[in-house]
Write a protein that holds these residues in place. Structure first.
Motif, PDB file in Angstrom:
ATOM      1  N   MET A 150      34.124  44.115  40.197  1.00 41.59           N
ATOM      2  CA  MET A 150      34.674  42.945  39.294  1.00 41.59           C
ATOM      3  C   MET A 150      35.064  41.988  40.279  1.00 41.59           C
ATOM      4  O   MET A 150      34.960  42.285  41.556  1.00 41.59           O
ATOM      5  N   ASP A 152      37.951  39.451  40.872  1.00 42.49           N
ATOM      6  CA  ASP A 152      39.571  38.713  40.064  1.00 42.49           C
ATOM      7  C   ASP A 152      39.755  37.220  40.069  1.00 42.49           C
ATOM      8  O   ASP A 152      38.757  36.648  40.665  1.00 42.49           O
ATOM      9  N   GLN A 198      36.042  42.865  29.529  1.00 42.02           N
ATOM     10  CA  GLN A 198      35.385  41.574  29.935  1.00 42.02           C
ATOM     11  C   GLN A 198      35.658  41.642  31.362  1.00 42.02           C
ATOM     12  O   GLN A 198      36.761  41.693  31.917  1.00 42.02           O
ATOM     13  N   GLY A 199      34.482  41.143  32.059  1.00 40.81           N
ATOM     14  CA  GLY A 199      34.681  40.997  33.520  1.00 40.81           C
ATOM     15  C   GLY A 199      34.694  42.022  34.666  1.00 40.81           C
ATOM     16  O   GLY A 199      34.747  41.743  35.781  1.00 40.81           O
TER      17      GLY A 199
END
Length: 640
Positions: A150, A152, A198-199
């Motif tokens: 991911m 951030d 999500q992400g």
């Protein structure tokens, strides 16, 4: 076998928070209880938890290449590391350890990502290149070892072996991905590259990914592609001999270990084949482990005992009564994402049995997908044959009408449940296959998901996942197309996830010889009849093993599978928890679940009017996941 994690500053050289990285590795402690290591420099941090398997004294990670430029954090095993070491030594590389870790990083130093072509094994790893300021992630060809990643909000790129390690590094839980929720209820798991959040993404099998300081994160790139065909010319006894020779080579390659090694033995074809070939490898007497339920119809231990007695293995078996209520919450924490394969329960318990005797266990995973062992393959091929005889303009309205008027006889014998077959014949190949292996069919799933979920999906259909892989298979053969799709979805996202998380929760390494990519590439080129002969799956494998290796009683008995008595549980121990789903605040708070539909399904199932056991099990696991995710994320962040 280990747990890996890392943080890269994509914008510059900001200091890496050691406590944040430690929180990630702490969340992976079960994957590597034998040691912990860190590499931290401005803008980059790598973490590692080690389960020592090869070279117990050497190979501690993160591992630095001899040239001082590259640093590796690695999860997995490279089975041909001795050959790699010999090649490196011939090129003048001075090796300091006996580990596969060093063989991997020095191979990378010489060849870069081109070294992936020469690796035989299961792996997920990250290499930091100091000079280029790039981080490369890579995952093995079939997806045996996991890696999540991911970016951030502050511009840090994070990766880890499990999703829980990423959640331990974020300040708040990311929102659920509605498409992934729809996928979950369709498949019973979330197929790559999505995660439930999500992400957060999974690196797909046979892919590499590059993240560079100042340049961001590139899209994953394939470095290997499985191609199906029928180029294997051998037939009859010659084919059977070649089958055994190639599988024996795969088994022998995976016997390397500096810790106790054994095998799972279920009494089915696949694990029995592995044990037979282990026994003929010339090593020590194999250790075998079996587990069954006290409910007789789910117990295969008597068949496992036949194989154990034939090969005089050191055999350990246990019959258990499962506390399903307790295990649901425990498994939800182990898997980190909602996971509705009910055989995860016995798999988790079997890994616990095996860990008491060995640290490494060979398994028969992958044979069904590769050699067409599932009954649904035969039905799909027959359906596609029927479709080819009728124009779509005739076939779709005719079988669509039959599907609408034919009753859904959930409790009738298989031969009378024709509604699903009519539905499959009325649609395209992907839609038909989706119906054969879906955890929750289209209509019940549409009822289960809320209006808010339907709106956020904006027409997205989980069948698109299968359709995309089938179109990418580069073959017109109906069987090969669904095998290819299963390799990318069912195998990587369900079967291998099931075993990886269950085994690593017990710090046990599991190796599947059927997934040696050299055997996989050869088997993918077998003619269809060698895999599926009428309704007989794994035809050539069974013929090759018959009599000399395994008794026909093992090879040709009806396929049983490793399943839990879920239907009984939903009307017994889990009945109250199932009924309570309709009042679950966790489900309600997602905004994605239609609780009145849940209440109706639970009532219909309890009364026997309809069979919703797969959907209800998926809901139980989803609800448990929501509870465990919240508690686990808070605990990990508080510990940091």
């Amino acid at each position: 076998m280990c747990g890996i994690a890392g943080i890269l500053d994509l914008k510059g050289r900001r200091e890496i928070d050691r406590n944040r990285l430690a929180a990630m590795t702490n969340a992976l402690a079960h994957r590597g209880p034998d040691g912990e290591g860190f590499f931290i420099e401005p803008g980059i941090g790598l973490g590692h938890r080690r389960l020592s398997i090869i070279d117990l004294e050497g190979g501690a990670q993160p591992f630095h290449a001899a040239d001082g430029n590259s640093v590796l954090t690695f999860n997995g095993e490279i089975y041909n590391y001795q050959d790699l070491r010999a090649g490196l030594t011939a090129k003048g590389v001075a090796l300091k350890t006996q580990s596969d870790t060093e063989a991997l990083i020095e191979s990378w130093s010489l060849k870069g990502s081109a070294c992936l072509e020469g690796l035989v094994g299961m792996y997920a790893f990250a290499v930091w290149d100091k000079a280029r300021e790039t981080l490369v992630l890579a995952r093995d060809r079939l997806g045996e070892k996991p890696i999540y990643y991911m970016t951030d909000a502050e511009g840090f790129f994070l990766f880890a072996s499990e999703i829980g390690a990423l959640l331990a590094a974020v300040s708040e839980m990311p929102p659920l991905n509605p498409e992934a929720v729809a996928d979950y209820f369709a498949y019973g798991y979330v197929p790559d590259p999505k995660s439930i959040y999500q992400g957060i993404f999974k690196l797909p099998p046979a892919c590499k990914l590059k993240a560079a300081r100042g340049a961001g994160v590139e899209a994953p790139e394939d470095y290997w592609r499985l191609r199906f065909g029928d180029s294997v010319a051998a037939q009859g006894e010659a084919l059977h001999e070649e089958m055994i020779d190639r599988l024996q080579a795969a088994v022998s390659a995976q016997l390397v270990s500096d810790v106790p090694l054994g095998a799972f033995l279920s009494g089915g074809v696949d694990s029995s084949a592995i044990v037979a070939l282990m026994s003929r490898s010339g090593g020590s007497r194999p250790v075998t482990c079996s587990m069954g339920f006290k409910e007789g119809r789910f117990n295969e231990t008597q068949h496992a005992r036949l194989v154990a007695d034939r090969y005089k293995t050191q055999h350990f078996e246990e019959d258990v009564t499962v506390d399903a209520v307790d295990l649901i919450d425990r498994l939800a924490g182990v898997y980190g994402e909602p996971f509705a394969d009910n055989s995860a329960l016995p798999t988790y318990l079997l890994c616990g049995v095996a860990k008491r005797h060995v640290t490494v266990a060979l398994s028969g995973d992958g044979a069904d997908e590769l050699l067409a062992g599932y009954r649904r393959y035969a039905f799909h091929v027959k359906e596609e044959t029927v479709k080819s005889m009728l124009p779509a303009g005739v076939r779709r309205p005719m079988f669509g009408a039959l599907a609408r008027i034919y009753p859904k006889l959930d409790w009738a014998p298989q031969m009378f449940r024709a509604k699903a077959t009519f539905e499959a014949l009325a649609t395209d190949a992907a839609g038909g296959y989706m119906r054969a292996m879906s955890a929750t069919p289209d209509k019940p799933r549409a009822a289960l998901l809320s209006g808010e979920a339907a709106e956020s999906l904006n027409g997205y259909a989980p069948a698109n996942v299968l359709a995309g892989h089938m179109a990418a298979a580069d073959t017109d053969n109906a069987l090969s197309r669904i095998q290819y799709a299963d390799m990318k979805t069912w195998l990587a996202g369900r079967m291998l996830v099931k075993v990886d998380r269950a085994s690593m929760a017990h710090s046990l390494e599991v190796r599947p010889p059927f997934l040696d990519h050299r055997f996989v590439e050869w088997a993918a080129q077998l003619p269809q009849k060698a895999k599926l002969d009428g309704f007989e799956g794994k035809a050539a494998l069974k013929a090759a093993l018959a009599d000399d290796y395994l008794p026909r009683e093992i090879l040709y008995r009806p396929k049983q599978g490793f399943y839990s008595p879920v239907i009984d549980w939903l009307r017994g121990d889990l009945a109250g928890r199932t009924a309570a789903l309709a009042q679950s605040t966790r489900l309600k708070d997602t905004g994605l679940i239609n609780l009145p539909a849940v209440k109706r399904m639970a009532a219909e199932h309890k009364s026997g009017a309809k069979d919703h056991h797969m959907t209800l099990w998926a809901l139980l696991m989803f609800d448990a996941f929501l509870g465990q995710a919240k508690a686990g994320g808070e605990q990990a962040r508080n510990a940091a």
